[in-house]
Design an enzyme around this catalytic site. Structure first.
Site, mmCIF file in Angstrom:
data_model
loop_
_atom_site.group_PDB
_atom_site.id
_atom_site.type_symbol
_atom_site.label_atom_id
_atom_site.label_comp_id
_atom_site.label_asym_id
_atom_site.label_seq_id
_atom_site.Cartn_x
_atom_site.Cartn_y
_atom_site.Cartn_z
ATOM 1 N N GLU A 1 -9.837 6.560 -7.061
ATOM 2 C CA GLU A 1 -9.962 7.698 -7.981
ATOM 3 C C GLU A 1 -10.860 7.380 -9.171
ATOM 4 O O GLU A 1 -11.285 8.270 -9.892
ATOM 5 C CB GLU A 1 -8.568 8.165 -8.431
ATOM 6 C CG GLU A 1 -7.882 7.316 -9.492
ATOM 7 C CD GLU A 1 -7.264 6.012 -8.965
ATOM 8 O OE1 GLU A 1 -7.484 5.658 -7.781
ATOM 9 O OE2 GLU A 1 -6.561 5.340 -9.755
ATOM 10 N N HIS B 1 -8.613 1.272 -6.899
ATOM 11 C CA HIS B 1 -8.566 2.632 -7.441
ATOM 12 C C HIS B 1 -9.721 3.503 -6.948
ATOM 13 O O HIS B 1 -10.734 3.615 -7.641
ATOM 14 C CB HIS B 1 -8.617 2.571 -8.970
ATOM 15 C CG HIS B 1 -7.404 1.936 -9.573
ATOM 16 N ND1 HIS B 1 -6.219 2.607 -9.723
ATOM 17 C CD2 HIS B 1 -7.197 0.688 -10.047
ATOM 18 C CE1 HIS B 1 -5.321 1.804 -10.269
ATOM 19 N NE2 HIS B 1 -5.886 0.622 -10.471
ATOM 20 N N CYS C 1 -2.686 1.022 -6.200
ATOM 21 C CA CYS C 1 -2.319 0.010 -7.204
ATOM 22 C C CYS C 1 -0.820 0.058 -7.498
ATOM 23 O O CYS C 1 -0.026 -0.389 -6.683
ATOM 24 C CB CYS C 1 -3.166 0.181 -8.461
ATOM 25 S SG CYS C 1 -3.070 -1.247 -9.564
#
Lengths: 205, 301
Positions: free
Chosen positions: A177, A175, A82
């Site tokens: 994560e 994302h 991002c």
């Protein structure tokens, strides 16, 4: 037992702890990078999501921008997610007039290209070379890749590239994560291990 | 409420609401009252701005009913910057919230700084696609807000005072509340949930994670780089700074210094460097000189 790669996570602002957690779960050692000296001896670098303008300004003010630019251009395997993708991009549209970048990937990105927070979304992605089915993409005020240049496009969503790679630099508009799925972090560790002069890929635990 | 477009694209999910807060972590969200302020905040490295008509120090000084900002002002601030823009609505005022949502604001702060519209009920935040941040003074209050759908929490502190003491009190109260859960059996969690007025499921989640299940910023009285670093070291995820910046002598320098101090909160030598020669911070008030009925933190239930 094979050595675990040491991955630095740029920790100026944003979701860096989630990357630390994912990288460690995927078998890496990690180090938070906030100063130039933190870059020494790394096998890879992750530039997390967050606010790209905040991160860029802090990097400039702390003399970190040039240090990271040199490290990445001299071959340090790097993953940007991002805001990290924006920082790695060669060309930024809709950035601040003076917004700097690392110029590490031959792509043009448009900040907040998908719109404001109300347009943030989740979508399943097909990532080329990734086994185990589609990947849960979490897009938050994500950048749009307007031109993927000479990079290899690993995934697209509604016709727009959302995952690209060039040499040992990888960038994602979403994302991983936040998704709880470690496959892309494992993929990055393989990329990092592969570029460490013939060292064997890391074991997955 | 989450909705689905064709081909499996989901918007307004709790994951993307809480996810934006994750991206704000380690940053500073600054109160701004004009597009010019907003540009200064962005230039200083703010990770978001809070658009409002008056900073809390002025709301406190002016008295009267404080309401949602003029949509024209919110729009002008939105157009001035590229970073996320937040705005405040009154506690329980779901129509103000709908108006802010229609303005495509990135986060709504259901805030005790404005005059409450409902003395029993907060907004049902699950019904919205825009995410909400809410204030708290302790763990029970934080979890009640999360149960109502808040995707981000901030401790209340005492806004507009330039005095960090209440922000510290509330952050420590949240931390203590979570620490106390350590080792509790389920039966004990049920008892604790009754004491706190919070759901046992959310308490169990706090126990499992050892923290709140959503991002928790500090707010209310932070006015120097050292204050910002103190709150980070006490375990907050980032800082809201209201009056502290634009009521200081040199707002741009103060803002840059607070941004750096939030990142380098555990590096005293960097904190010393950024704190040097900043000019006067906002003056600040001693809490005991404020009449009880004028304290803002007690608003919210």
């Amino acid at each position: 037992m094979k050595e675990r790669p040491l991955i630095g996570v740029l920790a100026l602002q944003g979701a860096f702890r989630e990357h630390v957690r994912a990288l460690e779960a995927a078998g890496a050692q990690t180090r938070l990078v906030r100063l130039k000296e933190d870059l020494k001896g790394l096998d890879g670098l992750v530039i997390p999501g967050g606010e790209s303008t905040t991160m860029t300004m802090l990097m400039e003010r702390m003399g970190l921008l040039e240090a990271v630019r040199q490290a990445v251009s001299s071959g340090l395997p790097t993953l940007g997610t991002c805001a990290g993708m924006i920082l790695l991009a060669d060309r930024i549209d809709d950035g601040l007039p003076q917004q700097e970048s690392l110029h590490a990937l031959d792509i043009a990105v448009r900040r907040n290209g998908y719109g404001r927070q109300l347009d943030s979304f989740e979508a399943e992605l097909e990532v080329s070379g990734l086994e185990g089915g589609s990947f849960p993409g979490v897009f938050i005020r994500a950048p749009v890749v307007d031109d993927a240049g000479s990079t290899e496009v690993l995934a697209s969503h509604e016709g727009r590239p959302v995952a690209v790679r060039q040499g040992s630099v990888m960038a994602l508009a979403f994302h991983p994560e936040l998704s709880g799925d470690l496959r892309l972090h494992r993929e990055f560790l393989r990329l990092a291990a592969g570029s460490r002069n013939g060292k064997a890929p890391v074991e997955e635990s | 409420m989450a909705d689905t477009r064709g081909n499996g694209v989901l918007k307004g999910t709790f994951k993307v609401k809480a996810g934006l807060a994750e991206m704000l972590k380690g940053g500073v969200i600054m109160d701004v009252v004009t597009p010019e302020h907003a540009r200064i905040a962005e230039e200083s490295g703010a990770c978001a701005v809070m658009a409002l008509e008056r900073v809390p120090a002025d709301i406190r000084a002016d008295g009267g009913v404080a309401r949602m900002s003029d949509p024209a002002l919110v729009r002008a601030i939105k157009e001035a910057v590229t970073i996320p823009v937040m705005a405040k609505c009154r506690i329980g005022h779901f129509v103000e919230a709908r108006i802010l949502e229609s303005l495509e604001i990135d986060y709504i702060d259901e805030s005790e700084v404005l005059t409450p519209a409902d003395e029993e009920n907060h907004i049902d935040k699950w019904e919205f696609k825009v995410p909400f941040v809410c204030g708290c003074r302790d763990l029970g209050e934080a979890l009640r807000r999360i149960a109502e759908g808040a995707a981000m929490i901030r401790t209340k502190g005492e806004a507009g005072t330039g005095n960090v003491v209440e922000a510290v009190r509330h952050m420590r109260a949240v931390n203590n509340g979570i620490r106390k859960l350590n080792g509790m059996s389920y039966a004990e969690l049920v008892h604790e949930s009754k004491q706190l007025g919070a759901s046992v499921e959310l308490l169990a989640e706090c126990q499992r994670q050892g923290r709140l299940p959503v991002v928790n910023f500090s707010a209310g009285g932070i006015s120097t780089p050292a204050d910002a670093a103190l709150m980070m070291q006490l375990g907050c995820d980032g800082n809201f700074v209201g009056s502290g910046i634009f009521k200081s002598e040199d707002p741009l320098r103060m803002a840059k210094a607070i941004v750096a101090a939030t990142t380098y909160h555990d590096k005293p030598e960097i904190l010393a460097e950024v704190s040097a020669g900043l000019g006067q911070p906002m003056r600040g008030v001693e809490l005991s000189t404020i009449p009880r009925e004028e304290l803002l933190a007690g608003r919210g239930w």
